[in-house]
Design an enzyme around this catalytic site. Structure first.
Site: not given
Ligand code: GAR
Length: 246
Positions: A14, A109, A141
């Site tokens: 990624n 994710h 978060t």
């Protein structure tokens, strides 16, 4: 020019996709550094070969998560990041670290969150009989693999899929989705307001709409078919907005 710091723990595919997109699409940003918690993360070699600064903060050298995260934040901060990108960074982060980079830190994710946070997502999706799997990009978060969702891509779960086959199919979507989301953030097209993602359309949309409006006005002036001209302008404008909506 904005500064991006990417955190990896392994292969870094990624990260590679983001580095390539940043270079090839001429983002108003540069990948300033790639930081890993593992010295043998193979993605570090790619980054170094691209002339990108690399750093390793080995989590095993610290007694506590807090101590590791404090050193990680210190190292990341030396590159003055506007955007921090978690790209396969497989460490649970402390609240202090997350708050420090809040609103400018993204994660990808490999599931359609909020389903299947954590590990073994593909196997769990197959075992649950899911018909769709996918990838999610979200603001980070303190809760693991949670946070306001920026973008998602879905792929079908096929009969006889293995976790690896499904992971490979999802990864193709991650490589498309994640660079796009990071680009939105560096272009100030994403903001967080009270935990909600606000997404601003591309400025180019406005230019195109203006051009269409001018063309429509000319059409109105040149033809006596006022209503036809008006309808054409509205239809073209609506079509452009729909086609350009991220
Ligand atoms: C990716 O599939 C990413 O979604 C996942 O790790 C892989 C890293 O691959 N991340 C997580 O599971 C985070 N909870 P990469 O190193 O080739 O980018």
């Amino acid at each position: 020019m904005k500064s991006i710091v990417i955190l990896i723990s392994g292969r870094g595919s990624n990260m590679e996709a983001i580095v390539h997109a940043c270079q090839q699409e001429g983002w108003p940003a540069r990948v300033a550094a790639v930081v890993s918690n593992k010295a043998d993360a193979s993605g570090l070699q790619f980054a170094a070969a691209q002339g990108i600064a690399t750093a390793v903060v080995d989590h095993k050298a610290f007694d506590s998560r807090e101590a590791f995260d404090a050193e990680l934040a210190r190292v990341v901060d030396t590159f003055s990041p506007d955007v921090v990108v978690l790209a396969g960074f497989m460490r649970i982060l402390t609240e202090g670290f997350v708050r420090h980079f809040e609103g400018r830190m993204l994660n990808v994710h490999p599931s359609l969150l909020p389903a299947f946070p954590g590990l073994h997502t593909h196997q769990r999706a197959i075992e649950a009989g899911c018909k769709l799997a996918g990838a999610t990009v979200h603001f980070v978060t303190p809760e693991l693999d949670h946070g306001p969702i920026v973008a998602q891509a879905a792929v079908p779960v096929l009969k006889g899929d293995t976790p690896q086959a499904l992971a490979d199919r999802v990864l193709v979507q991650e490589h498309r989705l994640y660079p796009q989301a990071v680009r939105w953030l560096v272009e100030d097209r994403l903001t967080l307001a009270n935990g909600v993602v606000i997404q601003r359309p591309d400025y180019a949309d406005g230019v195109e709409l203006l051009a269409l409006a001018v063309a429509g006005i000319l059409l109105l002036m040149l033809t006596r078919w006022t209503y036809v001209g008006l309808a054409a302008v509205v239809a073209l404008s609506a079509g452009t907005v729909a086609a350009r909506s991220p």
